[in-house]
Design an enzyme around this catalytic site. Structure first.
Site, PDB file in Angstrom:
ATOM      1  N   ASP A 199       2.867   4.064 -23.598  1.00 24.98           N
ATOM      2  CA  ASP A 199       1.670   4.522 -23.966  1.00 24.98           C
ATOM      3  C   ASP A 199       1.196   4.479 -25.323  1.00 24.98           C
ATOM      4  O   ASP A 199       2.058   4.465 -26.280  1.00 24.98           O
ATOM      5  CB  ASP A 199       1.432   6.126 -23.643  1.00 24.98           C
TER       6      ASP A 199
ATOM      7  N   ASN B 160      -5.779   3.335 -13.464  1.00 27.48           N
ATOM      8  CA  ASN B 160      -6.161   2.403 -14.500  1.00 27.48           C
ATOM      9  C   ASN B 160      -7.144   1.291 -14.070  1.00 27.48           C
ATOM     10  O   ASN B 160      -7.925   0.843 -14.941  1.00 27.48           O
ATOM     11  CB  ASN B 160      -5.161   1.430 -14.942  1.00 27.48           C
TER      12      ASN B 160
HETATM   13  C1  FPP Z   1      -0.985   2.656 -22.356  1.00 24.54           C
HETATM   14  O1  FPP Z   1      -1.815   2.116 -23.483  1.00 24.54           O
HETATM   15  C2  FPP Z   1      -0.827   1.148 -21.921  1.00 24.54           C
HETATM   16  C3  FPP Z   1      -1.240   0.503 -20.392  1.00 24.54           C
HETATM   17  C4  FPP Z   1      -2.301   1.264 -19.722  1.00 24.54           C
HETATM   18  C5  FPP Z   1      -0.736  -0.482 -20.036  1.00 24.54           C
HETATM   19  C6  FPP Z   1       0.833  -0.947 -20.239  1.00 24.54           C
HETATM   20  C7  FPP Z   1       1.070  -2.167 -20.019  1.00 24.54           C
HETATM   21  C8  FPP Z   1       1.826  -3.083 -20.782  1.00 24.54           C
HETATM   22  C9  FPP Z   1       2.358  -2.535 -22.175  1.00 24.54           C
HETATM   23  C10 FPP Z   1       1.957  -4.388 -20.650  1.00 24.54           C
HETATM   24  C11 FPP Z   1       2.534  -4.829 -19.076  1.00 24.54           C
HETATM   25  C12 FPP Z   1       3.784  -4.390 -18.805  1.00 24.54           C
HETATM   26  C13 FPP Z   1       4.701  -5.355 -18.597  1.00 24.54           C
HETATM   27  C14 FPP Z   1       5.816  -4.980 -17.631  1.00 24.54           C
HETATM   28  C15 FPP Z   1       4.658  -6.529 -18.858  1.00 24.54           C
HETATM   29  P1  FPP Z   1      -3.158   2.725 -23.468  1.00 24.54           P
HETATM   30  O2  FPP Z   1      -4.218   1.686 -23.437  1.00 24.54           O
HETATM   31  O3  FPP Z   1      -3.538   3.903 -22.684  1.00 24.54           O
HETATM   32  O4  FPP Z   1      -3.463   3.318 -24.932  1.00 24.54           O
HETATM   33  P2  FPP Z   1      -4.202   4.461 -25.685  1.00 24.54           P
HETATM   34  O5  FPP Z   1      -3.939   5.733 -24.883  1.00 24.54           O
HETATM   35  O6  FPP Z   1      -3.762   4.584 -27.221  1.00 24.54           O
HETATM   36  O7  FPP Z   1      -5.615   4.027 -25.591  1.00 24.54           O
END
Ligand code: FPP
Length: 257
Positions: free
Chosen positions: A21, A69
């Site tokens: 996250d 998501n």
């Molecule tokens: C959370 O950050 C992250 C996600 C919803 C996506 C996570 C995915 C990846 C890191 C890449 C894909 C994975 C692989 C295995 C290749 P957020 O967008 O919720 O951050 P925030 O809470 O700061 O807005």
């Protein structure tokens, strides 16, 4: 680095699950678009997997995309799917080279065709490896997983294959997406949030949890090792008393009804 995890690693850590996250906040802090945070997040996946391998951790589960998501802006969803496709395309060869079996938990059938194709190729190319497992949660939610399990059990009960009166946890757990995979020993969530967000709710019943304020793109080797050290300090009791555990270390809950 060891070639095979046939011996349990000294830290007693067989399975680490990670909620990656903070990509969006990492980007905002730098005045960058959110997708730049996700891009950095994806490149960090490789780096963290390398550390996990060095530490001889057999199972790593990553929360890549939740059922919730889909509510994000269409542009962000499409960028995330593009990044996933890119990750799979760039890393399948590496997984094969390192003998890592890829596994998916969730409902992958609802993902865009491009991602599904790359996933199928990677799953097929790695299906025979046994020593290391990378489990990626894609279109995953614990409640959806429970519903899918209950549906399948009901169907099997109607066919007479399951006796509901005698259903126990070992049998139920075989209907979860994670059948055959041991429960996580450690759950790490980055970015300072201290919640589980519908991730492996049942499988984490006895997992130790480490919440770090570090945003996922910045979560590096040092932070990972700190989390493992933190885990090593814990006494896992699985419902027993501390004295009982000192006398005979427990590895899993004795009662699974
Ligand atoms: C959370 O950050 C992250 C996600 C919803 C996506 C996570 C995915 C990846 C890191 C890449 C894909 C994975 C692989 C295995 C290749 P957020 O967008 O919720 O951050 P925030 O809470 O700061 O807005």
């Amino acid at each position: 680095m060891q070639d095979s995890p046939s011996q349990p690693a000294a830290h007693g850590l067989n399975h680490v699950a990670i909620i990656m996250d903070g990509n969006g906040r990492w980007a905002r802090q730098r005045g960058l678009p959110r997708i730049e945070g996700h891009r950095r997040g994806v490149s960090n996946v490789r780096a963290v997997l390398k550390v996990a391998r060095e530490l001889n951790i057999k199972y790593v589960t990553l929360f890549a995309f939740s059922v919730e998501n889909w509510q994000r802006p269409a542009e962000e969803i499409s960028s995330l799917m593009g990044l996933l496709e890119f990750f799979l395309e760039r890393n399948t060869r590496e997984l094969v080279k390192n003998k890592v079996r890829l596994r998916v938990i969730g409902r992958p059938d609802d993902l865009p065709e491009g991602v599904r194709k790359k996933l199928d190729q990677a799953l097929e190319a790695t299906k025979d490896f046994q020593d290391y497992v990378l489990q990626v949660a894609l279109n995953y939610g614990s409640r959806t997983e429970v519903l899918d399990a209950v549906r399948a059990i009901s169907e099997d009960a109607a066919k007479g294959k399951v006796d509901p009166a005698h259903l126990d946890w070992p049998q139920f757990s075989r209907y979860l997406y994670t059948a055959d995979i041991p429960d996580p020993d450690l759950l790490i969530r980055t970015s300072g949030e201290t919640r589980i967000s519908n991730f492996l709710l049942l499988q984490c019943a006895y997992s130790e949890m480490v919440f770090t304020p570090v945003y996922w793109p910045d979560f590096d080797r040092k932070h990972f090792i700190e989390a493992v050290e933190n885990f090593r300090q814990r006494q896992r009791r699985f419902g027993k008393t501390g004295e009982q555990i000192k006398a005979a270390p427990a590895s899993e809950p004795a009662i699974n009804r």
